[in-house]
Design a protein around this motif. Sequence first.
Motif, mmCIF file in Angstrom:
data_model
loop_
_atom_site.group_PDB
_atom_site.id
_atom_site.type_symbol
_atom_site.label_atom_id
_atom_site.label_comp_id
_atom_site.label_asym_id
_atom_site.label_seq_id
_atom_site.Cartn_x
_atom_site.Cartn_y
_atom_site.Cartn_z
ATOM 1 N N TRP A 99 0.827 -1.204 0.000
ATOM 2 C CA TRP A 99 0.000 0.000 0.000
ATOM 3 C C TRP A 99 0.866 1.261 0.000
ATOM 4 O O TRP A 99 0.515 2.278 -0.610
ATOM 5 C CB TRP A 99 -0.967 -0.034 1.197
ATOM 6 C CG TRP A 99 -1.981 1.054 1.152
ATOM 7 C CD1 TRP A 99 -2.068 2.130 1.982
ATOM 8 C CD2 TRP A 99 -3.056 1.187 0.203
ATOM 9 N NE1 TRP A 99 -3.121 2.927 1.614
ATOM 10 C CE2 TRP A 99 -3.744 2.369 0.528
ATOM 11 C CE3 TRP A 99 -3.486 0.429 -0.887
ATOM 12 C CZ2 TRP A 99 -4.853 2.812 -0.202
ATOM 13 C CZ3 TRP A 99 -4.586 0.864 -1.600
ATOM 14 C CH2 TRP A 99 -5.261 2.037 -1.256
ATOM 15 N N ALA A 100 2.029 1.194 0.670
ATOM 16 C CA ALA A 100 2.912 2.368 0.730
ATOM 17 C C ALA A 100 3.429 2.701 -0.676
ATOM 18 O O ALA A 100 3.418 3.865 -1.095
ATOM 19 C CB ALA A 100 4.086 2.096 1.677
ATOM 20 N N ARG A 148 -2.716 12.860 1.599
ATOM 21 C CA ARG A 148 -3.116 12.511 2.967
ATOM 22 C C ARG A 148 -2.533 11.149 3.363
ATOM 23 O O ARG A 148 -2.019 10.975 4.469
ATOM 24 C CB ARG A 148 -4.653 12.484 3.037
ATOM 25 C CG ARG A 148 -5.218 12.243 4.406
ATOM 26 C CD ARG A 148 -5.051 13.507 5.218
ATOM 27 N NE ARG A 148 -5.255 13.245 6.631
ATOM 28 C CZ ARG A 148 -6.335 13.655 7.300
ATOM 29 N NH1 ARG A 148 -7.272 14.332 6.702
ATOM 30 N NH2 ARG A 148 -6.456 13.391 8.586
ATOM 31 N N TRP A 149 -2.613 10.212 2.438
ATOM 32 C CA TRP A 149 -2.079 8.876 2.736
ATOM 33 C C TRP A 149 -0.573 8.925 2.979
ATOM 34 O O TRP A 149 -0.060 8.320 3.926
ATOM 35 C CB TRP A 149 -2.372 7.918 1.579
ATOM 36 C CG TRP A 149 -3.667 7.181 1.704
ATOM 37 C CD1 TRP A 149 -4.757 7.309 0.904
ATOM 38 C CD2 TRP A 149 -3.998 6.198 2.691
ATOM 39 N NE1 TRP A 149 -5.756 6.460 1.338
ATOM 40 C CE2 TRP A 149 -5.321 5.768 2.423
ATOM 41 C CE3 TRP A 149 -3.317 5.637 3.771
ATOM 42 C CZ2 TRP A 149 -5.966 4.803 3.195
ATOM 43 C CZ3 TRP A 149 -3.960 4.678 4.550
ATOM 44 C CH2 TRP A 149 -5.270 4.279 4.254
ATOM 45 N N ASP A 152 0.189 10.548 6.285
ATOM 46 C CA ASP A 152 -0.227 9.694 7.409
ATOM 47 C C ASP A 152 0.711 8.499 7.596
ATOM 48 O O ASP A 152 1.083 8.169 8.722
ATOM 49 C CB ASP A 152 -1.667 9.193 7.196
ATOM 50 C CG ASP A 152 -2.700 10.235 7.637
ATOM 51 O OD1 ASP A 152 -2.310 11.210 8.309
ATOM 52 O OD2 ASP A 152 -3.890 10.066 7.312
ATOM 53 N N LEU A 153 1.057 7.854 6.499
ATOM 54 C CA LEU A 153 1.946 6.681 6.640
ATOM 55 C C LEU A 153 3.298 7.111 7.183
ATOM 56 O O LEU A 153 3.892 6.435 8.023
ATOM 57 C CB LEU A 153 2.123 5.956 5.297
ATOM 58 C CG LEU A 153 0.900 5.224 4.737
ATOM 59 C CD1 LEU A 153 1.273 4.481 3.443
ATOM 60 C CD2 LEU A 153 0.289 4.240 5.729
ATOM 61 N N ARG A 155 3.938 9.797 9.062
ATOM 62 C CA ARG A 155 3.827 10.254 10.459
ATOM 63 C C ARG A 155 3.548 9.122 11.423
ATOM 64 O O ARG A 155 3.766 9.251 12.627
ATOM 65 C CB ARG A 155 2.717 11.299 10.579
ATOM 66 C CG ARG A 155 3.058 12.581 9.852
ATOM 67 C CD ARG A 155 1.958 13.568 10.004
ATOM 68 N NE ARG A 155 1.861 14.034 11.385
ATOM 69 C CZ ARG A 155 1.362 15.208 11.708
ATOM 70 N NH1 ARG A 155 0.910 16.027 10.789
ATOM 71 N NH2 ARG A 155 1.296 15.571 12.963
#
Lengths: 262, 311
Positions: A99-100, A148-149, A152-153, A155
């Motif tokens: 997913w990253a 955003r993704w 978020d990943l 952080r």
Amino acid sequence: MAIEADARVRDAILGGLALQLADEELFLGHRDSEWLGLAPEVEEDVAFASIAQDEVRHASFWYELAEACGFGQADALAFDRAPSERRHAALCARPNGDWAYTVLRHYLYDAWDAVRLAALAESGDEVWASGARRMLREEHYHHLHMERWVVDLGRAGGEAAARLRGAFAALLPDLPDLVAFAVDPQALVDLGILSRPLADLRRAFVARVEATLSRAGLPAEEIAARLAAHPREGARQTAPDHDAAALLETMNGVRSLGAAVW
Amino acid sequence: MPEARREAFMARIRRGEKIEAHDWMPDDYRLLLLRLIHMHAVSEIMGAYPEKEWVPKAPTLRRKMSLMAKVQDEIGHGQLLLRVAEDLAAPLGRDRMELMDDVITGRVKFHNVFHMEAPTWADAGIIGWLVDGAAIITQTALLDCSYAPYARVLKRICAEESFHMQHGESIILSLAEGEPWQREMLQEALNRWWEAILFFFGPPVVTDAARRMMEYRIRSRTNEELRQKFLTRYVPRIRAVGLEIPDSALRFDEEAGLWRYTEPDWERWSRVVRENIGPKSQERIALRRMAHQDQAWVREALVRARTAAVV
């Protein structure tokens, strides 16, 4: 005669660009669609499926422009061209990975696409300009979503941040070819299709992603250095075709059965 | 007192009033609804997989986009229904994660049709045309459900399902009007799906749970009534496109006003659903496990990131 010859040259260049944009959107949209039913949460599944549809719809628009330039019928251009004839940047056809990798690739692609579309939106050709304006509106939301993704990943730290760093390292070598054109960008400027030279667009790309990537804890400064080392001033080379070959083998699962109306 | 409360609840049901999530409701009303909606939600999600297989292979840009949109809708229906199920499950101490875990552990079932293989492009068409066509019939029968949140969600679902049916019909028509080998592919797909679709409506016997759902006005039609409605609507359409229905016993009994048909193997299909032993059951559960368990690190990361942002 000279006018006809000019028109042929123009069609060859514009059709080449349309095919590049189409192949990139189709391949990325196809990769996105592989996440259907498999995204980390059902809400994300719905959002990602929506983005995948946008990409394939954009591809469809560009294939139709290539068709208008005399390159052949849109579906045939999308499905029947050999991997070696494709004009995409290698990054768009890469397998999804985790997913990253998926969201970081998408983020970088969307950022470049937004810069490129903004330049096309100022094109002297109204068909190109209005298509680009419409896509820019959609890409804006893709960009927000992916940004955003990525943040978020990054952080979140731990496994997520480590995977994101791994994805960045894997994507970095693909960036010089992404941020480039399959036809000579100077010819596009001369034709009035591209409002700014490639060097300007590259600067805009770096400016667009730097702050976000830094917030995500990624070494954003490496991008500018990597791009400077690989300027890709003319038409960039065709991507190695193994990823496209694998992708097209799946894509032609039905069409390869025989000539028919589907 | 509890009896009076229950009686008041039943009086509301009899007056045709709708029940909302925060209204008092008898435990067995909640449990019946939860079982129904949980299975419905999971079936929508598991129902995305047979068609998802055809998204990469769809033969034109238009078909690819339309199939992607359909699969997205199915997952979206799953999401809407899960939200309804979550509200019902909350007082029982169960959350979304557990409702999803139930798919992997086999605690919740999904519709028989989604345990099946879809080996050709024609199967993708048949799913849209007939499976979604069947689903429209079972779901519109629930539109007047006494539980308002479910009825509201169903309204949207039914509207979207009718697009799916048209999408399936469009694929079917291209094949039916196409080359002889395309028509053959279509006929074979129909042969493969027919028995499963008849079973989809459930056995004709009215179970105790079905009877209680009717008392509670969660549903109002029997399985057999819905199957008959499907046959009335689709038998002429299937024949009109030149397909043969693979059941020599199929006929309309004018006197009884009913379709007669060869009964599906109720026991075999029930076992497929109960024990997840269809040809694709385990493979599709594995896909859900991949989404739910293998991507758990992403959901955990999101929670950490959002918590960090608040702090």
